[in-house]
Structures are given as structure tokens and as C-alpha cells.
Design a protein around this motif. Structure first.
Motif, PDB file in Angstrom:
ATOM      1  N   ILE A   1      -9.764 -11.293  -2.887  1.00  0.00           N
ATOM      2  CA  ILE A   1     -10.858 -11.171  -1.918  1.00  0.00           C
ATOM      3  C   ILE A   1     -11.844 -12.323  -2.087  1.00  0.00           C
ATOM      4  N   ALA A   2     -12.110 -12.700  -3.346  1.00  0.00           N
ATOM      5  CA  ALA A   2     -13.063 -13.783  -3.614  1.00  0.00           C
ATOM      6  C   ALA A   2     -12.540 -15.129  -3.131  1.00  0.00           C
ATOM      7  N   ARG A   3     -11.239 -15.321  -3.190  1.00  0.00           N
ATOM      8  CA  ARG A   3     -10.652 -16.586  -2.740  1.00  0.00           C
ATOM      9  C   ARG A   3      -9.459 -16.257  -1.830  1.00  0.00           C
TER      10      ARG A   3
ATOM     11  N   THR B   1       7.058  -2.061   6.953  1.00  0.00           N
ATOM     12  CA  THR B   1       6.412  -2.221   5.643  1.00  0.00           C
ATOM     13  C   THR B   1       5.603  -0.993   5.252  1.00  0.00           C
ATOM     14  N   ALA B   2       5.517  -0.014   6.139  1.00  0.00           N
ATOM     15  CA  ALA B   2       4.622   1.128   5.929  1.00  0.00           C
ATOM     16  C   ALA B   2       4.818   1.828   4.585  1.00  0.00           C
ATOM     17  N   PRO B   3       6.055   2.150   4.163  1.00  0.00           N
ATOM     18  CA  PRO B   3       6.190   2.870   2.885  1.00  0.00           C
ATOM     19  C   PRO B   3       5.637   2.093   1.693  1.00  0.00           C
ATOM     20  N   LEU B   4       5.983   0.805   1.580  1.00  0.00           N
ATOM     21  CA  LEU B   4       5.555   0.019   0.423  1.00  0.00           C
ATOM     22  C   LEU B   4       4.082  -0.360   0.503  1.00  0.00           C
ATOM     23  N   ILE B   5       3.671  -0.969   1.611  1.00  0.00           N
ATOM     24  CA  ILE B   5       2.277  -1.389   1.747  1.00  0.00           C
ATOM     25  C   ILE B   5       1.356  -0.176   1.763  1.00  0.00           C
ATOM     26  N   GLY B   6       1.770   0.874   2.449  1.00  0.00           N
ATOM     27  CA  GLY B   6       0.944   2.078   2.515  1.00  0.00           C
ATOM     28  C   GLY B   6       0.684   2.672   1.141  1.00  0.00           C
ATOM     29  N   CYS B   7       1.743   2.788   0.326  1.00  0.00           N
ATOM     30  CA  CYS B   7       1.588   3.365  -1.020  1.00  0.00           C
ATOM     31  C   CYS B   7       0.805   2.427  -1.936  1.00  0.00           C
ATOM     32  N   LEU B   8       1.047   1.111  -1.821  1.00  0.00           N
ATOM     33  CA  LEU B   8       0.326   0.148  -2.643  1.00  0.00           C
ATOM     34  C   LEU B   8      -1.173   0.226  -2.362  1.00  0.00           C
ATOM     35  N   MET B   9      -1.542   0.228  -1.110  1.00  0.00           N
ATOM     36  CA  MET B   9      -2.954   0.238  -0.754  1.00  0.00           C
ATOM     37  C   MET B   9      -3.591   1.608  -0.993  1.00  0.00           C
ATOM     38  N   PHE B  10      -2.823   2.666  -0.868  1.00  0.00           N
ATOM     39  CA  PHE B  10      -3.358   4.000  -1.190  1.00  0.00           C
ATOM     40  C   PHE B  10      -3.701   4.087  -2.673  1.00  0.00           C
ATOM     41  N   GLY B  11      -2.801   3.593  -3.518  1.00  0.00           N
ATOM     42  CA  GLY B  11      -3.076   3.593  -4.950  1.00  0.00           C
ATOM     43  C   GLY B  11      -4.305   2.774  -5.284  1.00  0.00           C
ATOM     44  N   ASN B  12      -4.455   1.612  -4.626  1.00  0.00           N
ATOM     45  CA  ASN B  12      -5.617   0.766  -4.884  1.00  0.00           C
ATOM     46  C   ASN B  12      -6.911   1.436  -4.408  1.00  0.00           C
TER      47      ASN B  12
ATOM     48  N   ILE C   1     -13.335  -1.536  -1.282  1.00  0.00           N
ATOM     49  CA  ILE C   1     -12.911  -0.301  -0.618  1.00  0.00           C
ATOM     50  C   ILE C   1     -12.318  -0.596   0.758  1.00  0.00           C
ATOM     51  N   VAL C   2     -12.955  -1.514   1.463  1.00  0.00           N
ATOM     52  CA  VAL C   2     -12.492  -1.841   2.819  1.00  0.00           C
ATOM     53  C   VAL C   2     -11.164  -2.589   2.785  1.00  0.00           C
ATOM     54  N   PHE C   3     -10.931  -3.409   1.751  1.00  0.00           N
ATOM     55  CA  PHE C   3      -9.739  -4.265   1.695  1.00  0.00           C
ATOM     56  C   PHE C   3      -8.429  -3.481   1.821  1.00  0.00           C
ATOM     57  N   PRO C   4      -8.153  -2.446   0.998  1.00  0.00           N
ATOM     58  CA  PRO C   4      -6.864  -1.755   1.148  1.00  0.00           C
ATOM     59  C   PRO C   4      -6.704  -1.065   2.498  1.00  0.00           C
ATOM     60  N   ILE C   5      -7.807  -0.566   3.040  1.00  0.00           N
ATOM     61  CA  ILE C   5      -7.730   0.083   4.354  1.00  0.00           C
ATOM     62  C   ILE C   5      -7.386  -0.943   5.428  1.00  0.00           C
TER      63      ILE C   5
END
Length: 473
Positions: A202-204, A325-336, A308-312
């Protein structure tokens, strides 16, 4: 039954007898390979959390007579075959690429209906190679209860349900359902997300370019596999090894080329463990000492709201762009998100620890179970191993070249070494960037800067997998 008959039956039914049957030497080789993998995981600490489980799965699935995993049964789930062995046998001559799997499934049917073990039927299959297979098979088919065989064939025809697998399969067949359904890799991604700090990215945001460039190995290996004669779906599964993301490789392979899951998973995790050996020579060769000495300025602080906004935002945008990509990206961002909210600490802790540990246990041994000797010991496996290391190398090269470009565009403010961390082996690749940077400049601290491309690589590999799944799925 006298003592001699009892002893004779015990000797015949033992797993040791299987080593002397046709093809039994292959099982022995696989058991030796399992021991080598166990040594690498335990003695050399090569990705031990998963490699030890995979290695033990290799051991269990190749012990003759264990009947824990049935490759033929999963072939029935994967392939839409005609399973009337009498009337449809001629179809095999017009579908050579599927003939082996169709024939093996029919042997499985005969095994279940005639009281033979699957291994005995597979031994018979090995012996008849080059003979008049039609007559040999029909002769064997005639020895079983044909009504039972046809009934079982009807159950298995088309796609085998998970309910049937639970009823008919062994222990590892049941555990493998979690792999085949894509459950284990996605649960792993929840844990990975909960352990990941996207702050450096996010910073870069430019770090995303290095993460994207590091996917070059995926597509290089894909085209290489196509040139070597692999079908597109198999080539895609081989190419994803270059993403350096084990769960992603497993997820994509179970969807596109499940028959190759064993060698692809072993290659992916073995090379992930060898990242320092693979990357460091390339990093030194493609960068100058001046570039390696560059000391980067500390990145800006990232606010809690941004985290908080980034994974959403990423989940929404990426899934809208490539829905597969929904299963992988969705679970990755939910965990984050669980990690960053500040109100779900218990869930985040569970995802990072208990859930990750449990799923890793099941995932490793299930993947290892797919390395059945009859399929693993082949020229194709060797080709996958070679293409895997090429994929890793070109992913590293892609990230480094983008890092050098950003070095030029930034006026020498970005150390190109962090580009090599664009492969998604978190955090090992970032640590390698740090190590090589400190060799040139002891006061250089690149770890947090390298984490930006590193976590970007996780997102990039998931997007690459989703793209390949959309094309070949």
C-alpha cells in the motif's frame, strides 16, 4: 485350513509380495523417493511443514496392498468415459490419449466386482502391455460377477460423486476430496491472508508492477510445455509452478490436470525450498554492484483505514475483472481483513494457527497420495521437474528486470534486488533480497521494501491462476 496354507495365504496377501508382481519395482522406487523427500523435509528443512506430509503420502500410497488411494476411481471422477467394457472397448482405439485412464477405470470396476484387489488388477494390466488387450480384458471380465460389474459401472459412469467416493474409497481417497473440491488451498489462503501485512504494498503501489513482472515464468513455462506436446490445460498447470505459490499450484492443477497433481506439487514445493540457491546467482548476474548497494528510504506509514479498505477493494475489483479468481483472492483478502479489523483477533489467530496447521496436515498427505508409481514414473514427470525450475528462474528474471527499470525511472532510488521478491514465496524471497543486498552493503535493510513485491506476487499468482482457469477450465 492347515498351517502351511495359512502361511502361504499370508505371504501371498502381504505387501511384500506386491514388490515381486509386475510393476512392483516401481512401487519400491517410489518408496525410496518418499524416504528421500522425508530426508529433505526433516534433515534439510526444505518446506518441512508440507513436504513431510507429501512425502509420507507418497510412502503410504505406494505400499502394495494398502488400498488407501485408488487412482482409477478418481479417473472416473475426472473423465467422462464409457464404461461398458464389452461393447465400448473399441472406442479406446479412437481416443488414445484417454485409453489408459478408461482402461484402468474398467480394471477398477472388475476388481471391485470380482473380489480382486485393485493392485492385482493393475498388475494384470502391466503384464498385458503389447498383447491382444481386447481378448485379455474380456477374459478377465468374464471371471467376475458381470451383473455386479455392470451395476458398479453404472454408478461410476460419467462423474463419480463424492458420496460414492466416501462409500467406495480408502482413507486417502476421502481426505483427497478436500483437495479435489478446492477446499484445502482456499482455507490455506485464509491463513496466508491473516499472516500477511499488505502495508509495504500500500505504501509503494509500484511494487505491484514487480509482482506482475515476476509472473513471466508462469507464461514462459506454459508456452514451453505446449511446445513439448503437453495439452493446454496441463501446460497451464505446469506453468503456475513459476508463481512460487504452492496452494495456488495445487488449486489450479486439481481443476485442470488432476492426474499431474503429484509431480507438480512436489516440484513446486521443492523449488520453493531451493529459492536461495535458484535466485542468488541470477540476482548477482543481472544486477551491478552499484545497483545492489542502493539503500532505499523508509516507506510512508500506512493508516489503519487503508489496511481495512485494501482487502475489500482488491477482492471486489479483481473478482469483477476475472471472476474465476474468486475462491483464491476472496479467501486471501478475507483472511487479511480478519487481521486488520482489530475486532476479530480470535478469528485471525485461529486462521493463522489452528486452521493452517490442520489443513496443512490434510493437504500434504492427500497430495502425496496422488503420486502413484504407475503414473509418476514417466518421462512427463521429468519434463515437469525441468520446466518447474525454468519457470522459477524466469519469474526471478522478470522481477529483476522490472526492478532494474524502476531503478532507472526512479533515478537510482529503488534497489532492483527487491524485484526478485515478486515471486510469491512469502517471506523467503524477500529474505533472499535482504541477504544479497547486505552482501553488497552491510547497512542495507531491504526486507520491508521487498515485502511489497513479495505480497504483490501472491496476488499476481492468484490472478494468473484465475486467468488460466478461465481460459482452460
Amino acid at each position: 485350513m492347515n498351517i502351511l496354507e495359512t502361511l502361504s495365504k499370508l505371504a501371498t496377501d502381504s505387501g511384500f509380495a506386491g514388490f515381486f508382481a509386475a510393476g512392483g519395482w516401481k512401487n519400491l522406487i517410489m518408496i525410496v523417493l518418499a524416504c528421500v523427500l522425508l530426508y529433505l523435509g526433516i534433515g534439510k528443512k526444505f518446506e518441512p511443514l508440507l513436504l513431510v506430509g507429501i512425502a509420507f503420502g507418497v510412502l503410504l500410497t505406494n505400499i502394495p496392498g494398502a488400498n488407501l488411494y485408488h487412482m482409477g476411481m478418481w479417473d472416473a471422477y475426472v473423465y467422462e468415459c464409457a464404461y461398458d467394457p464389452v461393447n465400448d472397448y473399441a472406442l479406446y482405439n479412437t481416443a488414445e490419449e484417454r485409453a489408459y485412464d478408461e482402461m484402468e477405470m474398467n480394471y477398477y470396476i472388475v476388481a471391485r466386482a470380482s473380489g480382486h484387489t485393485t493392485e492385482q488388477i493393475e498388475d494384470y494390466f502391466e503384464k498385458q502391455a503389447g498383447a491382444d488387450v481386447t481378448n485379455d480384458f474380456l477374459a478377465l471380465y468374464a471371471t467376475c460377477d458381470q451383473e455386479a460389474a455392470n451395476d458398479l459401472a453404472g454408478k461410476l459412469k460419467g462423474a463419480l460423486s463424492f458420496t460414492d467416493i466416501i462409500h467406495l474409497g480408502g482413507l486417502l481417497d476421502i481426505l483427497y476430496i478436500g483437495v479435489k473440491a478446492g477446499v484445502y488451498p482456499c482455507l490455506i489462503f485464509i491463513g496466508v491472508g491473516a499472516m500477511t501485512d499488505f502495508g509495504p504494498l500500500i505504501a509503494r503501489p509500484s511494487s505491484m508492477l514487480m509482482g506482475a513482472a515476476a509472473q513471466m515464468g508462469v507464461f514462459f513455462a506454459f508456452f514451453g510445455a505446449c511446445l513439448l506436446g503437453f495439452a493446454g490445460n496441463i501446460a497451464a498447470s505446469i506453468g503456475i509452478i513459476g508463481g512460487a505459490d504452492g496452494p495456488t499450484a495445487i488449486y489450479l492443477t486439481t481443476k485442470l490436470a488432476p492426474a499431474f497433481l503429484g509431480p507438480i506439487a512436489i516440484a513446486a514445493y521443492s523449488y520453493m525450498a531451493l529459492i536461495p540457491m535458484i535466485q542468488k546467482p541470477l540476482m548477482r548476474a543481472l544486477t551491478t554492484e552499484k545497483e545492489r548497494k542502493v539503500k532505499m528510504e523508509q516507506a510512508r506509514a500506512v493508516s489503519k483505514v487503508e489496511k481495512i479498505v485494501f482487502p475489500i477493494a482488491v477482492a471486489t475489483f479483481v473478482i469483477l475483472l476475472i471472476p474465476s479468481t474468486a475462491p483464491l483472492i476472496g479467501c486471501l483478502m478475507f483472511g487479511n481483513l480478519l487481521k486488520e479489523t482489530g475486532v476479530t483477533e480470535r478469528l485471525s489467530d485461529t486462521a493463522q494457527n489452528a486452521l493452517m496447521n490442520i489443513v496443512t496436515l490434510f493437504l500434504g498427505i492427500s497430495v502425496g497420495a496422488t503420486t502413484v508409481a504407475a503414473r509418476f514414473l514417466s518421462l512427463q514427470t521429468l519434463m515437469i521437474v525441468v520446466l518447474g525450475v525454468i519457470a522459477f528462474m524466469f519469474s526471478t528474471v522478470g522481477g529483476l528486470l522490472m526492478g532494474k527499470l524502476m531503478y532507472k525511472l526512479s533515478g537510482g532510488k529503488i534497489n532492483p534486488l527487491i524485484g526478485s521478491a515478486g515471486v510469491s514465496a512469502v517471506p523467503m524471497a524477500a529474505r533472499v533480497s535482504q541477504d544479497v543486498g547486505r552482501e553488497a552493503n552491510p547497512n542495507n535493510f531491504l526486507l520491508m521494501h521487498a515485502m511489497g513485491p513479495n505480497v504483490a506476487g501472491v496476488i499476481g499468482s492468484a490472478i494468473a491462476a484465475g486467468f488460466l482457469l478461465a481460459v482452460f477450465g
